[in-house]
Design an enzyme around this catalytic site. Structure first.
Site, PDB file in Angstrom:
ATOM      1  CG  HIS A  79       2.165  -9.184  -3.467  1.00  0.00           C
ATOM      2  ND1 HIS A  79       1.608  -8.658  -2.241  1.00  0.00           N
ATOM      3  CD2 HIS A  79       2.142 -10.532  -3.529  1.00  0.00           C
ATOM      4  CE1 HIS A  79       1.372  -9.696  -1.562  1.00  0.00           C
ATOM      5  NE2 HIS A  79       1.726 -10.809  -2.291  1.00  0.00           N
ATOM      6  CE1 TYR A 209       1.398  -1.322   1.478  1.00  0.00           C
ATOM      7  CE2 TYR A 209       2.518   0.180   3.438  1.00  0.00           C
ATOM      8  CZ  TYR A 209       2.394  -0.690   2.384  1.00  0.00           C
ATOM      9  OH  TYR A 209       3.819  -1.141   2.082  1.00  0.00           O
ATOM     10  N   PRO A 301       9.144   2.351   8.044  1.00  0.00           N
ATOM     11  CG  PRO A 301       8.261   0.778   9.319  1.00  0.00           C
ATOM     12  CD  PRO A 301       9.086   2.075   9.339  1.00  0.00           C
ATOM     13  CE  LYS A 305      10.445   2.889  -2.447  1.00  0.00           C
ATOM     14  NZ  LYS A 305       9.958   1.664  -3.187  1.00  0.00           N
ATOM     15  CE1 TYR A 393       4.582   0.191  -1.236  1.00  0.00           C
ATOM     16  CE2 TYR A 393       4.938  -1.821  -2.502  1.00  0.00           C
ATOM     17  CZ  TYR A 393       4.529  -1.427  -1.169  1.00  0.00           C
ATOM     18  OH  TYR A 393       4.600  -2.401  -0.193  1.00  0.00           O
TER      19      TYR A 393
END
Ligand code: RFL
Ligand code: PHB
Length: 399
Positions: A79, A209, A301, A305, A393
């Site tokens: 991704h 998100y 979550p 990580k 990220y």
């Protein structure tokens, strides 16, 4: 000192066959260092636990370096970004352009576990499943002892040079450290995640998100036909009060966009409620016991990580043990806790920040909501802010 039972010896005793313990065992074996992994569950149980899905670039690189990455490269999804959905619109964070070409891979944690177990056993590695009464002793001596009852009921004691406590949040290693030797930092969040797995085609190319006044939603994936989604709920939410229809209505409400986006729905075959907290213990070492992964720290979550921190701890510890055995140098072991904790705290900060920005807090007013929308608007509109999200990220480097 423990008396009785069958006696063995190894260089590194490892408690727990999760990502931290297995990665450590494989890396040590590749350096010619022996270990015995002691796991309380059966192989089929540890290979079936549904947890994480997002692998940082560094975790992917590690899996490839140790020769465990073939299936991940074939079946995982690369991704190049994530979508932040707020105020009825989508804004995308593009990882490669913001991080010099880095990205994440979606590949289920239980597949990582399967690949590592198969590889370790095929190479003659020693993993004892279905153990009970696991204990660690003599931690402050040069020969700590790992003891347990094996699956045939035989009580065994293994004299080790070092013990790695990789036994997660409910393990025995952290509680074996004397009270007062550890400092615990903890934050509980006043919500949980309701996670589902369903049989349906993918709803989106990349993870979404979503921030909504009714609460946060995450749209993730596992395979072309199996999707993973979460919505923010009460930590005490009862799974059996949520029919499939009610779940889909909640997802539709929270994921609504101005242009009428809808999730692809399908039969739900797993429903679980996950609590959310941040926890760090310091130091990550007591005598010859070294903690790695969730046994030393837990993150909510939202930043994806936890598994990645387990992998970086294992890498830092493997490097330090290798320096000890190859060069008789204990400097890296002495610095293990400090080195690991710097990265742990950065991931703790990032996970807390993502959680705070994206969730609805009980009692929050409209002012708070406007601030969160504005933060998302800023993060997605400013290249500097987007870069800060992206570099965290995809994963910060190991020092
Ligand atoms: P684990 O995976 O908990 O493994 C510990 C192992 O130790 C065993 N054990 C014992 N063995 C012997 N004796 C005892 N007394 C023992 N007590 C326990 C256990 O059976 C187990 O096999 O810890 P580890 O290796 O530190 O790995 C941590 C990760 O599992 C965890 O941080 C992640 O799953 C967190 N997480 C995510 N992390 C990511 O990096 N990316 C993600 O996308 C992501 N998504 C998630 C997540 C965690 C989730 N849940 C369920 C909390 C999504 C979810 C829903
Ligand atoms: C998942 O796919 O389970 C997942 C993805 C991203 C997260 C957390 C969990 O931040």
């Amino acid at each position: 000192m423990v008396v009785g039972g069958s006696h063995e010896r190894t260089q590194v005793g490892i408690v727990g066959a999760g990502p931290a313990g297995l990665l450590l065992a494989v890396m040590l074996r590749l350096q010619g260092i022996e270990s015995i992994v002691v796991e309380k569950n059966s192989r089929s149980t540890v290979e079936a636990v549904i947890k994480a899905g997002v692998l940082e670039q560094g975790t992917v690189d590690l899996m490839n370096e140790i020769g465990a990455g073939a299936r991940m490269m074939q079946q995982g999804f690369r991704h190049d970004g994530v979508v932040l959905r707020f105020d009825g619109r989508d804004e995308r964070i593009d990882f490669p352009s913001l991080t010099g070409g880095r990205r994440v891979t979606i590949y289920a944690q239980h597949d990582v576990i399967k690949d590592l177990i198969r590889m370790q056993l095929e190479a003659g590695g020693d993993i004892r499943f279905e153990t009970s009464e696991v204990g660690v002793h003599d931690l402050e001596t040069s020969s700590p002892v790992l003891c347990f009852r094996d699956k045939d009921g035989v009580f065994r004691q293994i004299a080790c040079d070092f013990i790695a406590g990789c036994d997660g949040t409910q393990g025995i290693c952290r509680p074996s450290i004397p009270a007062g030797a550890l400092k615990v930092y903890e934050r509980l969040y006043p919500f949980g995640w309701f996670g589902i797995l369903c049989t349906a085609p993918r709803s989106a190319e990349e993870l979404i998100y979503a921030m909504h006044e009714r609460g946060f939603v995450l749209v993730s994936t596992r395979s072309p036909d199996i999707q993973r989604m979460y919505f923010q709920c009460s930590p005490r939410e009862k799974v059996n009060e949520w029919s499939d229809d009610r779940i889909w209505a909640e997802f539709r409400a929270r994921l609504a966009t101005r242009d009428g986006w809808l999730p692809r729905e399908g039969p739900i075959f797993s429903k679980t409620v996950i609590g959310m907290r941040s926890l760090v213990v310091e130091p990550m070492r007591h005598g010859r016991l070294f903690l790695a992964g969730d046994s030393a720290h837990v993150v909510p979550p939202t930043g994806a990580k936890g598994l990645n921190l387990a992998a970086s701890d294992a890498q830092i510890l493997a490097r330090a043990l290798t320096a000890f055995y190859k060069s008789n140098c204990s400097d890296l072991l002495d610095r293990y806790s400090d080195t690991a904790l710097r990265r742990v705290w950065k991931a703790t900060r990032f996970s807390w920040w993502m959680t705070s920005m994206l969730h609805t807090f009980p009692g929050a007013d409209e002012f708070q909501h406007r601030l969160q929308v504005t933060e998302l608007d800023y993060v997605t509109g400013s290249r500097a802010a987007a870069m800060a999200l992206a570099e965290n990220y995809v994963g910060l480097p190991i020092e």
